[in-house]
Motif scaffolding. Structure first.
Motif, PDB file in Angstrom:
ATOM      1  N   SER A  85      16.345  85.296   8.965  1.00  0.00           N
ATOM      2  CA  SER A  85      16.573  84.425  10.111  1.00  0.00           C
ATOM      3  C   SER A  85      17.810  84.888  10.873  1.00  0.00           C
ATOM      4  CB  SER A  85      16.767  82.973   9.650  1.00  0.00           C
ATOM      5  OG  SER A  85      17.985  82.832   8.927  1.00  0.00           O
ATOM      6  N   ASP A  86      17.894  84.513  12.142  1.00  0.00           N
ATOM      7  CA  ASP A  86      19.063  84.873  12.941  1.00  0.00           C
ATOM      8  C   ASP A  86      20.342  84.372  12.279  1.00  0.00           C
ATOM      9  OD1 ASP A  86      17.445  86.072  14.807  1.00  0.00           O
ATOM     10  OD2 ASP A  86      17.415  84.352  16.161  1.00  0.00           O
ATOM     11  N   PHE A  87      20.313  83.140  11.802  1.00  0.00           N
ATOM     12  CA  PHE A  87      21.500  82.558  11.198  1.00  0.00           C
ATOM     13  C   PHE A  87      21.853  83.245   9.886  1.00  0.00           C
ATOM     14  CE2 PHE A  87      23.831  79.044   9.023  1.00  0.00           C
ATOM     15  CZ  PHE A  87      24.867  78.933   9.942  1.00  0.00           C
ATOM     16  N   GLY A  88      20.833  83.520   9.064  1.00  0.00           N
ATOM     17  CA  GLY A  88      21.078  84.197   7.792  1.00  0.00           C
ATOM     18  C   GLY A  88      21.688  85.574   7.994  1.00  0.00           C
ATOM     19  N   LEU A  89      21.193  86.318   8.988  1.00  0.00           N
ATOM     20  CA  LEU A  89      21.730  87.645   9.279  1.00  0.00           C
ATOM     21  C   LEU A  89      23.145  87.562   9.828  1.00  0.00           C
ATOM     22  CD1 LEU A  89      18.522  89.186  10.809  1.00  0.00           C
ATOM     23  CD2 LEU A  89      19.733  90.102   8.829  1.00  0.00           C
ATOM     24  N   GLN A  90      23.407  86.577  10.673  1.00  0.00           N
ATOM     25  CA  GLN A  90      24.752  86.397  11.216  1.00  0.00           C
ATOM     26  C   GLN A  90      25.748  86.097  10.100  1.00  0.00           C
ATOM     27  OE1 GLN A  90      24.110  83.288  14.050  1.00  0.00           O
ATOM     28  NE2 GLN A  90      23.027  84.607  15.477  1.00  0.00           N
ATOM     29  N   MET A  91      25.355  85.244   9.179  1.00  0.00           N
ATOM     30  CA  MET A  91      26.220  84.922   8.049  1.00  0.00           C
ATOM     31  C   MET A  91      26.567  86.182   7.263  1.00  0.00           C
ATOM     32  SD  MET A  91      25.106  81.336   6.312  1.00  0.00           S
ATOM     33  CE  MET A  91      23.466  81.861   5.869  1.00  0.00           C
ATOM     34  N   TYR A  92      25.543  86.967   6.988  1.00  0.00           N
ATOM     35  CA  TYR A  92      25.740  88.186   6.203  1.00  0.00           C
ATOM     36  C   TYR A  92      26.671  89.162   6.921  1.00  0.00           C
ATOM     37  CZ  TYR A  92      24.593  92.400   3.570  1.00  0.00           C
ATOM     38  OH  TYR A  92      24.683  93.542   2.806  1.00  0.00           O
ATOM     39  N   ARG A  93      26.440  89.367   8.209  1.00  0.00           N
ATOM     40  CA  ARG A  93      27.265  90.314   8.969  1.00  0.00           C
ATOM     41  C   ARG A  93      28.740  89.899   8.960  1.00  0.00           C
ATOM     42  NH1 ARG A  93      22.738  90.211  12.968  1.00  0.00           N
ATOM     43  NH2 ARG A  93      21.669  92.233  12.840  1.00  0.00           N
ATOM     44  N   ILE A  94      28.994  88.631   9.207  1.00  0.00           N
ATOM     45  CA  ILE A  94      30.380  88.163   9.264  1.00  0.00           C
ATOM     46  C   ILE A  94      31.039  88.262   7.901  1.00  0.00           C
ATOM     47  CG2 ILE A  94      31.892  86.219   9.780  1.00  0.00           C
ATOM     48  CD1 ILE A  94      30.511  87.526  12.188  1.00  0.00           C
ATOM     49  N   ALA A  95      30.332  87.856   6.855  1.00  0.00           N
ATOM     50  CA  ALA A  95      30.904  87.912   5.500  1.00  0.00           C
ATOM     51  C   ALA A  95      31.263  89.350   5.125  1.00  0.00           C
ATOM     52  CB  ALA A  95      29.919  87.326   4.489  1.00  0.00           C
ATOM     53  N   VAL A  96      30.377  90.282   5.428  1.00  0.00           N
ATOM     54  CA  VAL A  96      30.633  91.691   5.100  1.00  0.00           C
ATOM     55  C   VAL A  96      31.797  92.238   5.922  1.00  0.00           C
ATOM     56  CG1 VAL A  96      29.673  94.018   5.229  1.00  0.00           C
ATOM     57  CG2 VAL A  96      28.294  92.160   4.313  1.00  0.00           C
ATOM     58  N   SER A  97      31.823  91.916   7.218  1.00  0.00           N
ATOM     59  CA  SER A  97      32.858  92.467   8.090  1.00  0.00           C
ATOM     60  C   SER A  97      34.248  91.948   7.736  1.00  0.00           C
ATOM     61  CB  SER A  97      32.543  92.153   9.548  1.00  0.00           C
ATOM     62  OG  SER A  97      32.638  90.766   9.809  1.00  0.00           O
ATOM     63  N   GLU A  98      34.312  90.743   7.174  1.00  0.00           N
ATOM     64  CA  GLU A  98      35.619  90.151   6.854  1.00  0.00           C
ATOM     65  C   GLU A  98      36.024  90.329   5.394  1.00  0.00           C
ATOM     66  OE1 GLU A  98      37.542  89.037   9.090  1.00  0.00           O
ATOM     67  OE2 GLU A  98      36.163  88.877  10.778  1.00  0.00           O
ATOM     68  N   ALA A  99      35.104  90.790   4.555  1.00  0.00           N
ATOM     69  CA  ALA A  99      35.355  90.821   3.113  1.00  0.00           C
ATOM     70  C   ALA A  99      36.514  91.733   2.714  1.00  0.00           C
ATOM     71  CB  ALA A  99      34.083  91.237   2.373  1.00  0.00           C
ATOM     72  N   GLU A 100      36.660  92.864   3.390  1.00  0.00           N
ATOM     73  CA  GLU A 100      37.733  93.792   3.023  1.00  0.00           C
ATOM     74  C   GLU A 100      39.105  93.219   3.370  1.00  0.00           C
ATOM     75  OE1 GLU A 100      39.073  98.468   3.615  1.00  0.00           O
ATOM     76  OE2 GLU A 100      37.210  97.725   4.507  1.00  0.00           O
ATOM     77  N   LYS A 101      39.204  92.613   4.546  1.00  0.00           N
ATOM     78  CA  LYS A 101      40.478  92.046   4.977  1.00  0.00           C
ATOM     79  C   LYS A 101      40.771  90.715   4.272  1.00  0.00           C
ATOM     80  CE  LYS A 101      41.246  92.333   9.339  1.00  0.00           C
ATOM     81  NZ  LYS A 101      41.180  92.063  10.816  1.00  0.00           N
ATOM     82  N   PHE A 102      39.719  89.935   4.051  1.00  0.00           N
ATOM     83  CA  PHE A 102      39.868  88.625   3.413  1.00  0.00           C
ATOM     84  C   PHE A 102      38.905  88.537   2.231  1.00  0.00           C
ATOM     85  CE2 PHE A 102      40.787  88.064   7.946  1.00  0.00           C
ATOM     86  CZ  PHE A 102      42.067  87.531   7.889  1.00  0.00           C
ATOM     87  N   PRO A 103      39.263  89.143   1.094  1.00  0.00           N
ATOM     88  CA  PRO A 103      38.346  89.188  -0.058  1.00  0.00           C
ATOM     89  C   PRO A 103      37.921  87.811  -0.554  1.00  0.00           C
ATOM     90  CG  PRO A 103      40.569  89.893  -0.670  1.00  0.00           C
ATOM     91  CD  PRO A 103      40.528  89.842   0.813  1.00  0.00           C
ATOM     92  N   GLN A 104      38.749  86.786  -0.318  1.00  0.00           N
ATOM     93  CA  GLN A 104      38.366  85.453  -0.777  1.00  0.00           C
ATOM     94  C   GLN A 104      37.153  84.935  -0.015  1.00  0.00           C
ATOM     95  OE1 GLN A 104      40.901  86.205   1.115  1.00  0.00           O
ATOM     96  NE2 GLN A 104      41.774  84.483   2.246  1.00  0.00           N
ATOM     97  N   ILE A 105      36.986  85.391   1.221  1.00  0.00           N
ATOM     98  CA  ILE A 105      35.820  84.986   2.009  1.00  0.00           C
ATOM     99  C   ILE A 105      34.558  85.645   1.449  1.00  0.00           C
ATOM    100  CG2 ILE A 105      34.693  85.265   4.256  1.00  0.00           C
ATOM    101  CD1 ILE A 105      37.354  84.721   5.565  1.00  0.00           C
ATOM    102  N   GLY A 106      34.645  86.944   1.183  1.00  0.00           N
ATOM    103  CA  GLY A 106      33.503  87.634   0.599  1.00  0.00           C
ATOM    104  C   GLY A 106      33.122  87.044  -0.742  1.00  0.00           C
ATOM    105  N   ARG A 107      34.115  86.732  -1.550  1.00  0.00           N
ATOM    106  CA  ARG A 107      33.853  86.154  -2.868  1.00  0.00           C
ATOM    107  C   ARG A 107      33.215  84.774  -2.760  1.00  0.00           C
ATOM    108  NH1 ARG A 107      38.227  87.425  -4.814  1.00  0.00           N
ATOM    109  NH2 ARG A 107      39.445  85.577  -4.293  1.00  0.00           N
TER     110      ARG A 107
END
Length: 209
Positions: A102-124
């Motif tokens: 879904s559009d929303f599911g893909l958006q969630m995934y993209r944002i989580a991946v893009s921010e995970a390196e800078k903010f590992p707590q978000i990825g976790r």
């Protein structure tokens, strides 16, 4: 649910802000969603919105985690243990594919991946509330099917993760990378059925002739 990071604050209009933001993100996507539009949809001032969420990224991730939790809880409530495993897994495969594509599911995934390196707590947090929770629920069902003698599985965690990957095989990367802008219901159904057939071929209990 626990907020994504410490910067998020809760208050009387917290849920109101989340609902307004969810509507805007689903309608406009992450990049095009403006703070002004979110505040207007939520019926709050920008000052109130910023009091809860200092930036749009945190707001989106909070919504993502809320949605992941809702999906997991809904799936848990709908599982009927007395149905044949093939039937339950086919229904699960459809829902897994529909949500992840879904559009929303893909958006969630993209944002989580893009921010995970800078903010590992978000990825976790995204992993624990989304993929890990979903696989945990699937593991519980697989364990019951094994106990009933319908499936033969030694490593439940591995099997659950394999099933999730099969459900979106090929389709996820096409959507994620923009090769295919919209996955058809027919393509999802075909992939879901193939996922179950392959899974049952590997883990289904063999019946003696």
């Amino acid at each position: 649910m626990t907020a994504v990071v410490e910067k998020i604050h809760r208050g009387r209009k917290f849920d109101q802000v989340l609902q307004g933001a969810r509507t805007v993100f689903l309608r406009d996507g992450y990049e095009r969603a403006s703070v002004d539009d979110i505040a207007r949809e939520a019926g709050v001032s920008k000052a109130t919105l910023y009091a809860y969420f200092p930036d749009k990224r945190l707001l989106f991730l909070e919504i993502a985690l809320t949605e992941c939790t809702r999906q997991t809880e809904q799936a848990a409530a709908e599982v009927e243990d007395d149905r044949p495993a093939r039937e339950v897994l086919l229904e699960a495969a459809q829902k897994i594919a529909e949500f992840k594509l879904s559009d929303f599911g893909l958006q969630m995934y993209r944002i989580a991946v893009s921010e995970a390196e800078k903010f590992p707590q978000i990825g976790r947090a995204f992993y624990e509330t989304g993929p890990q929770a979903g696989c945990g629920l699937l593991c519980n069902y697989l364990r019951q099917a094994v106990d009933r003698g319908e499936l033969v599985i030694e490593d439940l965690d591995l099997a659950a993760n394999q099933f999730v990957e099969l459900c979106k095989a090929g389709l996820f990367n096409e959507r994620l990378l923009g090769v295919d802008r919209k996955t058809t219901a027919k393509a999802i159904e075909k992939t879901a059925k193939a996922a179950v057939e392959m899974f049952m071929a590997r883990y289904g209990a063999k019946v003696d002739a």
